[in-house]
Design a protein around this motif. Structure first.
Motif, PDB file in Angstrom:
ATOM      1  N   VAL A   1     106.041 119.661 -35.071  1.00  0.00           N
ATOM      2  CA  VAL A   1     105.891 118.330 -34.467  1.00  0.00           C
ATOM      3  C   VAL A   1     104.933 117.498 -35.326  1.00  0.00           C
ATOM      4  CG1 VAL A   1     106.438 119.084 -32.108  1.00  0.00           C
ATOM      5  CG2 VAL A   1     104.056 119.097 -32.878  1.00  0.00           C
ATOM      6  N   LEU A   2     105.019 116.167 -35.140  1.00  0.00           N
ATOM      7  CA  LEU A   2     104.297 115.258 -36.046  1.00  0.00           C
ATOM      8  C   LEU A   2     102.911 114.868 -35.541  1.00  0.00           C
ATOM      9  CD1 LEU A   2     107.202 112.838 -37.089  1.00  0.00           C
ATOM     10  CD2 LEU A   2     106.600 115.095 -37.992  1.00  0.00           C
ATOM     11  N   GLY A   3     102.340 115.633 -34.618  1.00  0.00           N
ATOM     12  CA  GLY A   3     101.024 115.287 -34.060  1.00  0.00           C
ATOM     13  C   GLY A   3     101.219 114.566 -32.740  1.00  0.00           C
ATOM     14  N   PHE A   4     100.253 114.732 -31.821  1.00  0.00           N
ATOM     15  CA  PHE A   4     100.421 114.133 -30.501  1.00  0.00           C
ATOM     16  C   PHE A   4     100.585 112.628 -30.612  1.00  0.00           C
ATOM     17  CE2 PHE A   4      98.739 118.298 -29.564  1.00  0.00           C
ATOM     18  CZ  PHE A   4      99.764 118.715 -28.733  1.00  0.00           C
ATOM     19  N   GLU A   5     101.433 112.089 -29.748  1.00  0.00           N
ATOM     20  CA  GLU A   5     101.776 110.650 -29.763  1.00  0.00           C
ATOM     21  C   GLU A   5     102.587 110.285 -31.007  1.00  0.00           C
ATOM     22  OE1 GLU A   5     101.162 108.715 -27.216  1.00  0.00           O
ATOM     23  OE2 GLU A   5      99.879 110.109 -26.120  1.00  0.00           O
ATOM     24  N   GLY A   6     103.173 111.294 -31.657  1.00  0.00           N
ATOM     25  CA  GLY A   6     103.825 111.075 -32.951  1.00  0.00           C
ATOM     26  C   GLY A   6     105.188 110.397 -32.916  1.00  0.00           C
ATOM     27  N   SER A   7     105.698 110.069 -31.739  1.00  0.00           N
ATOM     28  CA  SER A   7     107.013 109.396 -31.702  1.00  0.00           C
ATOM     29  C   SER A   7     106.975 108.019 -32.351  1.00  0.00           C
ATOM     30  CB  SER A   7     107.500 109.233 -30.260  1.00  0.00           C
ATOM     31  OG  SER A   7     107.727 110.486 -29.685  1.00  0.00           O
ATOM     32  N   ASP A   8     105.832 107.349 -32.278  1.00  0.00           N
ATOM     33  CA  ASP A   8     105.701 106.047 -32.947  1.00  0.00           C
ATOM     34  C   ASP A   8     105.962 106.223 -34.451  1.00  0.00           C
ATOM     35  OD1 ASP A   8     104.708 105.128 -30.514  1.00  0.00           O
ATOM     36  OD2 ASP A   8     102.608 105.141 -31.166  1.00  0.00           O
ATOM     37  N   TYR A   9     105.406 107.294 -34.993  1.00  0.00           N
ATOM     38  CA  TYR A   9     105.545 107.586 -36.423  1.00  0.00           C
ATOM     39  C   TYR A   9     107.015 107.842 -36.761  1.00  0.00           C
ATOM     40  CZ  TYR A   9     104.458 110.049 -40.869  1.00  0.00           C
ATOM     41  OH  TYR A   9     104.386 110.462 -42.171  1.00  0.00           O
ATOM     42  N   THR A  10     107.695 108.634 -35.926  1.00  0.00           N
ATOM     43  CA  THR A  10     109.124 108.871 -36.156  1.00  0.00           C
ATOM     44  C   THR A  10     109.874 107.544 -36.222  1.00  0.00           C
ATOM     45  OG1 THR A  10     109.013 110.924 -34.868  1.00  0.00           O
ATOM     46  CG2 THR A  10     111.211 110.015 -35.276  1.00  0.00           C
ATOM     47  N   ALA A  11     109.557 106.643 -35.278  1.00  0.00           N
ATOM     48  CA  ALA A  11     110.271 105.354 -35.235  1.00  0.00           C
ATOM     49  C   ALA A  11     110.062 104.589 -36.546  1.00  0.00           C
ATOM     50  CB  ALA A  11     109.788 104.527 -34.054  1.00  0.00           C
ATOM     51  N   ALA A  12     108.835 104.607 -37.056  1.00  0.00           N
ATOM     52  CA  ALA A  12     108.568 103.877 -38.302  1.00  0.00           C
ATOM     53  C   ALA A  12     109.302 104.527 -39.479  1.00  0.00           C
ATOM     54  CB  ALA A  12     107.067 103.824 -38.560  1.00  0.00           C
TER      55      ALA A  12
END
Ligand code: ADP
Ligand code: ASP
Ligand code: MG
Length: 388
Positions: A201-212
């Motif tokens: 996983v890309l770190g907690f709250e990482g969905s924003d990063y995926t979107a970018a």
């Protein structure tokens, strides 16, 4: 368009998401979703229960998660779409059950971090299946892509570093093909696969990063982060009253703000967007026509903009990138004011002096190190000073 946990928490929330997506159909939206609100936390508790051999708690959480997702799918879809999604939920849940059982029986062989990543990946898998069925049932032709097949990382399981070249090539190809079949492409935030094929996983709250990252890979016109507040506010509205929307922030300001604790955006989100000068909009799913913020470098506005708080424990656990001057211990909180030219702003200087704590002054941010129990009152005082 990225929708966070609170934006997809229940039937009404997903209804609002679909109304927003429907309005943007002619812009070929790529939609990234988080796990349903609180699910990642429950999965963390599940991983902990499994590791401590507490099968009773593990079973309770597993049952709860299965029922929550199946009930939600039944509220949002019907017919063969409901049948399919129900089968898929049961399949994913039985995979989760096997992982948990393997851990309880001691047959899980890799590290605790690898186990935790494998378990918490299930939240986004489940939410995206429910939302895919809901969209198709509501007449929005939607294609679900598995982010784990596209987002490739190293094996730093809980905070994995993305192989940007490989990932962007994968996303660009898969999204391009998916738009031949559908009007909306849907995928999961946060989850990925290591080069060796393990869940990361890309770190907690990482969905924003995926979107970018999806924005970068597809050459998007904008990355819209849909959340539960009317844009980036002048401080966390859960802590400070009377906040205002900050209509425009530079990439640097948004990155500083996120690193210094304003968790409305994940700190890494800025990087991919900045590479192609893609604006990031922060908008409220419950108030889609309300005020919002745009992060880009097209209209730089000097002046203090945001007050942020960061616990000393988080500084020592995560590090905060370029802020090497921050030496904060557990029991202390960093209270910062961020904005271009902040370090030479008279209102900021007065507020920091009046607070009376040790402070670091930089050109575009100022941070005071404050005991935890004084942090909220210092944040409110800083906010009052910058909103005068
Ligand atoms: P999501 O589930 O959509 O990812 P988050 O809970 O991660 O949402 O982020 C939104 C929350 O960020 C808000 O509810 C708010 O409490 C918090 N927050 C912290 N600082 C700020 C700020 N400066 N502006 C807006 N929200 C902030
Ligand atoms: N579900 C993940 C989390 O709670 C990722 C995210 O929501 O951005 O951290
Ligand atoms: Mg978030």
């Amino acid at each position: 368009m990225k929708f966070g946990g609170s934006s997809v928490k229940d039937e009404a929330a997903i209804g609002r998401v679909m109304a927003i997506v429907r309005k943007h159909l002619d812009e070929k939206p790529v939609v990234i979703v988080s796990a349903l609100a609180a699910v990642t936390r429950q999965l963390l508790a599940l991983a902990e229960a499994a590791r401590s051999g507490d099968s009773e708690t593990a079973e309770k959480i597993l049952n709860y998660l299965e029922i929550r997702h199946i009930d939600l799918a039944a509220q949002l879809s019907s017919g063969s779409l409901l049948q399919d999604v129900r089968e898929n939920i049961i399949r994913v849940m039985s995979g989760l059950y096997s992982d948990v059982s393997a851990c309880i029986c001691g047959s899980w062989t890799s590290t605790p971090e690898a186990f935790q990543a494998a378990i918490i990946s299930h939240g986004e898998l489940l939410s995206s299946m429910v939302i895919n069925a809901a969209m198709n049932c509501a007449g929005i032709p939607c294609k679900l892509l598995d982010a784990r097949k596209m987002v490739i990382t190293d094996d730093n399981f809980l905070s994995a570093a993305v192989d940007m070249d490989k990932t962007c090539a994968n996303i660009s190809e898969a999204v391009g093909q998916a738009f031949d079949e559908a009007q909306v492409v849907l995928s999961q935030g946060f989850i990925a696969t290591s080069r060796s094929g393990k869940p990361t996983v890309l770190g907690f709250e990482g969905s924003d990063y995926t979107a970018a990252i999806f924005g970068l890979a597809t050459g998007a016109d904008a990355v819209d982060i849909w959340t539960d507040v009317d844009g980036v506010r002048s401080a966390d509205p859960r802590i400070v009253e009377g906040t205002v929307c900050v209509p425009s922030l530079s990439y640097e300001e948004a990155s500083d703000m996120a690193l210094l604790g304003a968790r409305v955006l994940h700190p890494l989100t800025i990087r991919p967007a900045r590479m192609k000068d893609i604006p990031i909009n922060v908008r409220n799913t419950s108030n889609p026509d309300g005020e919002f913020s745009t992060v880009c470098d097209r209209h730089l506005v000097p002046g203090p903009k945001v007050v942020a708080l960061l616990k000393g424990k988080d500084v020592s656990e995560m590090g905060v990138g370029e802020f090497e001057d921050l030496h904060c211990r557990p029991g202390e909180t960093v209270v910062s004011i961020i904005g271009i030219g902040c370090g030479s702003d008279a209102r900021v200087a007065d507020a920091v002096r009046a607070a009376g704590y040790k402070a670091m002054v930089r050109p575009d941010s100022v941070s005071a190190i404050v005991p935890d129990d004084a942090a909220v009152s210092v944040a409110r005082a800083f906010h009052k000073a910058i909103c005068k």
